[in-house]
Design an enzyme around this catalytic site. Structure first.
Site, mmCIF file in Angstrom:
data_model
loop_
_atom_site.group_PDB
_atom_site.id
_atom_site.type_symbol
_atom_site.label_atom_id
_atom_site.label_comp_id
_atom_site.label_asym_id
_atom_site.label_seq_id
_atom_site.Cartn_x
_atom_site.Cartn_y
_atom_site.Cartn_z
ATOM 1 N N HIS A 124 -2.241 12.958 4.107
ATOM 2 C CA HIS A 124 -1.456 12.331 5.180
ATOM 3 C C HIS A 124 -0.511 13.318 5.871
ATOM 4 O O HIS A 124 0.705 13.124 5.882
ATOM 5 C CB HIS A 124 -0.686 11.115 4.669
ATOM 6 N N HIS A 170 -4.245 2.916 -1.132
ATOM 7 C CA HIS A 170 -3.485 2.243 -2.179
ATOM 8 C C HIS A 170 -3.958 0.791 -2.264
ATOM 9 O O HIS A 170 -3.897 0.059 -1.269
ATOM 10 C CB HIS A 170 -1.986 2.269 -1.865
ATOM 11 N N ASP A 230 -3.970 5.971 3.932
ATOM 12 C CA ASP A 230 -2.708 5.810 3.193
ATOM 13 C C ASP A 230 -2.178 4.397 3.375
ATOM 14 O O ASP A 230 -0.962 4.164 3.368
ATOM 15 C CB ASP A 230 -1.663 6.845 3.622
ATOM 16 N N LYS A 260 -4.191 13.738 -8.354
ATOM 17 C CA LYS A 260 -3.142 13.600 -7.352
ATOM 18 C C LYS A 260 -1.831 14.210 -7.822
ATOM 19 O O LYS A 260 -1.324 13.871 -8.896
ATOM 20 C CB LYS A 260 -2.931 12.123 -7.010
ATOM 21 N N HIS A 306 0.588 15.185 -2.274
ATOM 22 C CA HIS A 306 1.642 14.621 -1.442
ATOM 23 C C HIS A 306 2.602 15.773 -1.182
ATOM 24 O O HIS A 306 3.416 16.130 -2.040
ATOM 25 C CB HIS A 306 2.354 13.467 -2.162
ATOM 26 N N HIS A 362 -7.971 8.022 1.294
ATOM 27 C CA HIS A 362 -6.621 7.871 0.740
ATOM 28 C C HIS A 362 -6.228 6.407 0.857
ATOM 29 O O HIS A 362 -5.815 5.950 1.926
ATOM 30 C CB HIS A 362 -5.613 8.747 1.488
#
Length: 349
Positions: free
Chosen positions: A179, A18, A252, A104, A141, A16
């Site tokens: 997460h 970004h 994350d 996602k 999420h 995970h």
């Protein structure tokens, strides 16, 4: 050989991550590539990555941005951003592309750049059916977006009201609850079949919600899902160090410029890529569970995503070093988690 002061483990993966785009991506990408062999790349850019072709183009930008000495060391695993309008045909294209490894689900308005997310999960049923049929994981999420729900209860309410019915309607859909932050999520994942798993971040293992207010408002500890009570942190730590294959590493790591964090309405997101595996090692060390780190970081996620385990290795040494106060972020700076603090494990160059 592992000792009390040295860890030699299979090169880990980050399930995970970004990376942003453009100059911001080029600034943070090397931190992940130096320690992880692969990473599941989040699609919440502006505009979001909603098609396989957009994912292919983003993947190429990532590969082109890798420094020369890391060109062969890092593989981005792409994802699509689920919307009310994602079609079953797009799922088939994603599956046959061999570059897209998940889709996602952001409930609209739940977190950073989620405004284009799903407004009503029932609108996605045909697409989810195609994902189930094509063995494409749904990455969630997991937070309720109803403003009446307390921010510290959003994960539990989502599990009760959305996720549980979803698993009943699509019993073979592979799911990663991303997460996770609560004992409720740990209990849910533990009790469900093996095709349902979860990622756990280093910051949720390291901090409880007191960190948000220590000495004043601490914007660089603000993330979504938000940090929770100590009892939840302990539950996450127990799950991560349990050896249960359903839990694995997902940082994350989410970079934001310092100016966007230290403002009247600061962005949600914590940057951990500068010391990700070291932060996990310290958490596992404090739990007397260093022998469980390799499976959590290097095996469980690869096995769930049906990828070969990495053949290369990294070495970590028990050595104190100071986390920098700030990191260059294109023309700006960002503040990493633990800025200025001492960390007790260090990856060898």
């Amino acid at each position: 050989m592992n000792t009390l002061n040295t860890l030699y483990i299979t090169r880990p993966d980050d399930f995970h991550l970004h990376l942003r785009d453009g100059a911001h991506m080029r600034a943070v990408l090397p931190y992940s590539a130096r320690q992880f062999a692969r990473a599941i790349i989040m699609p919440n850019l502006k505009p979001p990555i909603v098609t396989t072709e957009l994912a292919r183009a983003y993947r190429q930008r990532i590969l082109s941005a890798l420094p020369d000495h890391l060109k062969n060391d890092f593989e981005p695993l792409m994802t699509l951003y689920l919307t009310d309008n994602t079609t079953p045909d797009e799922i088939v294209r994603a599956k046959t592309s061999n570059i897209v490894h998940g889709v996602k689900l952001y409930p609209a308005g739940a977190t950073t750049n989620s405004d284009a997310g799903v407004t009503d999960i029932t609108r996605c049923y045909n697409t989810l059916e195609a994902m189930e049929k094509n063995n494409m994981p749904l990455l969630i999420h997991g937070e309720a977006t109803d403003p009446a729900v307390d921010i510290f209860d959003k994960e539990k309410v989502f599990i009760d009201n959305v996720l549980t019915p979803l698993t009943q309607r699509f019993p073979d859909l592979r799911i990663v609850l991303e997460h996770i932050t609560t004992k409720d999520a740990v209990a849910f994942v533990t009790a469900t079949p093996g095709h349902i798993a979860a990622t756990i971040t280093a910051h949720h293992l390291r901090y409880n919600r007191n960190a948000l207010f220590k000495g004043g408002i601490r914007p660089h500890h603000y993330c979504l899902p938000i940090l929770k009570r100590e009892q939840h942190r302990q539950s996450l730590l127990k799950a991560a160090t349990s050896g249960n294959k359903k839990f694995f590493l997902g940082t994350d790591s989410a970079p934001h410029a310092r100016s966007l964090k230290e403002t009247a309405c600061g962005c949600a997101g914590i940057f951990t890529a500068h010391a990700a595996i070291e932060l996990y090692a310290e958490a596992f060390d404090q739990a007397n569970a260093l022998d469980k780190l390799e499976a959590f970081a290097s095996f469980n996620g690869a096995d769930f995503y049906q990828l070969p385990r990495n053949s290369s290795h990294i070495t970590l040494k028990k050595e104190n070093w100071q986390i920098p106060e700030q990191i260059k972020f294109a023309e700006e700076t960002l503040v990493p988690i633990g800025a200025g603090e001492m960390l007790g494990w260090k990856i060898c160059a």
